[in-house]
Design an enzyme around this catalytic site. Structure first.
Site, PDB file in Angstrom:
ATOM      1  CB  THR A  41      -0.928  -0.002   1.235  1.00 43.82           C
ATOM      2  OG1 THR A  41      -1.869  -1.041   1.080  1.00 43.82           O
ATOM      3  CG2 THR A  41      -1.649   1.312   1.406  1.00 43.82           C
ATOM      4  CE1 TYR A  55      -5.923   0.635   0.403  1.00 46.66           C
ATOM      5  CE2 TYR A  55      -4.132  -0.304  -0.896  1.00 46.66           C
ATOM      6  CZ  TYR A  55      -4.789  -0.140   0.307  1.00 46.66           C
ATOM      7  OH  TYR A  55      -4.313  -0.780   1.423  1.00 46.66           O
ATOM      8  CB  SER A  88       3.025  -7.933   1.527  1.00 49.12           C
ATOM      9  OG  SER A  88       1.980  -7.829   2.479  1.00 49.12           O
ATOM     10  CB  THR A 121       0.356  -3.502   6.195  1.00 45.25           C
ATOM     11  OG1 THR A 121      -0.886  -3.676   5.494  1.00 45.25           O
ATOM     12  CG2 THR A 121       0.863  -2.083   6.036  1.00 45.25           C
ATOM     13  CG  ASP A 122      -2.285  -7.693   3.687  1.00 44.76           C
ATOM     14  OD1 ASP A 122      -2.889  -7.978   2.638  1.00 44.76           O
ATOM     15  OD2 ASP A 122      -2.640  -6.764   4.451  1.00 44.76           O
ATOM     16  CE  LYS A 194      -3.073  -4.912   8.042  1.00 47.84           C
ATOM     17  NZ  LYS A 194      -3.029  -5.038   6.557  1.00 47.84           N
ATOM     18  CD  GLU A 315      -4.971 -27.132  27.743  1.00 48.03           C
ATOM     19  OE1 GLU A 315      -5.288 -26.478  28.758  1.00 48.03           O
ATOM     20  OE2 GLU A 315      -5.534 -28.202  27.404  1.00 48.03           O
TER      21      GLU A 315
HETATM   22  N1  DAS Z   1      -2.465  -5.891   0.192  1.00 51.14           N
HETATM   23  C1  DAS Z   1      -1.730  -5.207   1.236  1.00 51.14           C
HETATM   24  C2  DAS Z   1      -0.283  -5.634   1.181  1.00 51.14           C
HETATM   25  O1  DAS Z   1       0.362  -5.471   0.129  1.00 51.14           O
HETATM   26  C3  DAS Z   1      -1.750  -3.742   1.104  1.00 51.14           C
HETATM   27  C4  DAS Z   1      -1.007  -3.135   2.268  1.00 51.14           C
HETATM   28  O2  DAS Z   1      -1.631  -2.979   3.301  1.00 51.14           O
HETATM   29  O3  DAS Z   1       0.208  -2.870   2.173  1.00 51.14           O
HETATM   30  O4  DAS Z   1       0.199  -6.102   2.206  1.00 51.14           O
END
Ligand code: DAS
Length: 358
Positions: A41, A55, A88, A121-122, A194, A315
């Protein structure tokens, strides 16, 4: 007077020379930071200024990212490389090996003081932990992303990138392991995760706590990582072109062994079980895990809960079953450590030691 006296010429020239040398000196003093761009992103674009979801990620190149933040030149001597251009969720083991090898090559160069990796970020937390276990240097490596594309109102990418470069250029970040700089905060790669699908404060280190802040053009550290990382790692990926296949199975009410058995049949060398609670095993799944272990598949008990220690012999009787407990690593990070562990050994006791070390 039309023309200043020669003496004034000399003074003016001397002043200019001193000013230029101070700029040159300042430029010489700036740390050399390489930005490795992978997509996400932070390199995304949306149809309108209010498009904060829906987006397209990975559309803007590294030189555009750098040009969009001219303030970077005040905090570091920056160079950019476009390593990949992907969202990602598509990050793979092969991408990780290429990235780790490029990072180690660059950090071995005396003219590179730190690295920033722009990333989606994923899976940012996963790449960060993989590098935390494979970078062979104490120089700063900082991962950064954005929760909003650069075209959005109040885009967080530019300030996140500025903070990441500032951190990577700092002495304070040396020896702290791979770091994540998001939302003015500094997180350790091992424990950050995240926590929200879309808000700018998504990256957190629940309970164990983040390391510090970036504020007023300066990093502030309040904690340091307690586990081994980077220069102290025993893992070496420099000559690897592939990693052992390790998969994750999720625990939930009414779960059965079908998914697990399919992954084992497909050749998984390790399985991370994201159990309910403290890594609890439903009876039918436990039986399938025992059978997989007998075939030589390494089993790590983790938890879907997200915080707390998955205790060995808690466990499940790990001693009897010859399973490994994941400590506080969430399933996606336990998978990374197990993959790297399997490049060194299949001895479950050695692997349990690694989960107590990193
Ligand atoms: N699809 C997500 C990624 O590329 C977009 C983001 O949050 O960076 O990880």
């Amino acid at each position: 007077m039309l023309y200043p006296q020669p003496a004034r010429w000399c003074k003016a020239l001397l002043a200019c020379a001193m000013l230029l040398s101070s700029y040159a000196g300042a430029a010489e003093k700036l740390a050399h930071v390489t930005i490795l761009a992978t997509g996400g992103t932070i390199a995304g674009s949306g149809a309108t200024s209010t498009t904060t979801v829906g987006y397209t990620a990975a559309t803007v190149g590294v030189n555009q990212l750098i040009a969009a933040v001219p303030e970077l030149a005040k905090v570091a001597d920056v160079k950019g490389e476009q390593v990949f251009q992907i969202a990602s969720e598509n990050m793979s083991n092969e991408h990780w090996l290429k990235l780790a090898q490029r990072v180690n090559t660059l950090l071995a160069q005396p003219d590179v003081d730190g690295i920033v990796i722009t990333h989606g970020t994923d899976t940012l937390e996963e790449t960060a932990y993989f590098l935390d276990l494979t970078v062979k240097s104490r120089k700063p490596v900082v991962l950064v992303g954005a929760m909003r594309p650069g075209t959005a109102l109040s885009a967080d990418g530019p300030i996140n990138l500025y903070n990441a470069v500032l951190l990577a250029a700092s002495q304070e970040a040396v020896g702290k392991g791979v770091l994540v700089a998001m939302n003015d905060q500094i997180h350790a790669a091992r424990d950050v995760t995240k926590t929200n699908t879309s808000t700018p404060d998504s990256f957190k280190t629940p309970e164990l706590g983040m390391l510090g802040y970036i504020q007023g053009n300066k990093p502030y550290f309040y904690h340091v990582p307690a586990r081994k990382h980077t220069a102290d790692t025993e893992f070496d990926v420099s000559k690897l072109s592939a990693l052992p296949q390790v998969d994750i199975v999720y625990g939930y009410a009414n779960v059965g062994p079908v998914a697990l058995n399919a992954l084992v049949a497909a050749g998984a060398k390790g399985i991370v079980h994201a159990g309910v609670g403290d890594g609890s095993l439903a009876t039918p799944v436990k039986a399938a895990l025992v059978a997989a272990r007998k075939q030589g598949v390494l089993i790590v008990r983790s938890s879907r809960v997200g915080q707390g220690i998955v205790a060995r012999n808690g466990e499940a009787n790990d001693d009897e079953l010859d399973f490994v407990a994941s400590d506080t690593l969430n399933p996606q990070k336990a998978r990374i450590l197990l993959m790297l562990a399997l490049t060194k050994t299949t001895d479950s006791k050695q692997i349990q030691r690694m989960f107590a070390t990193y």
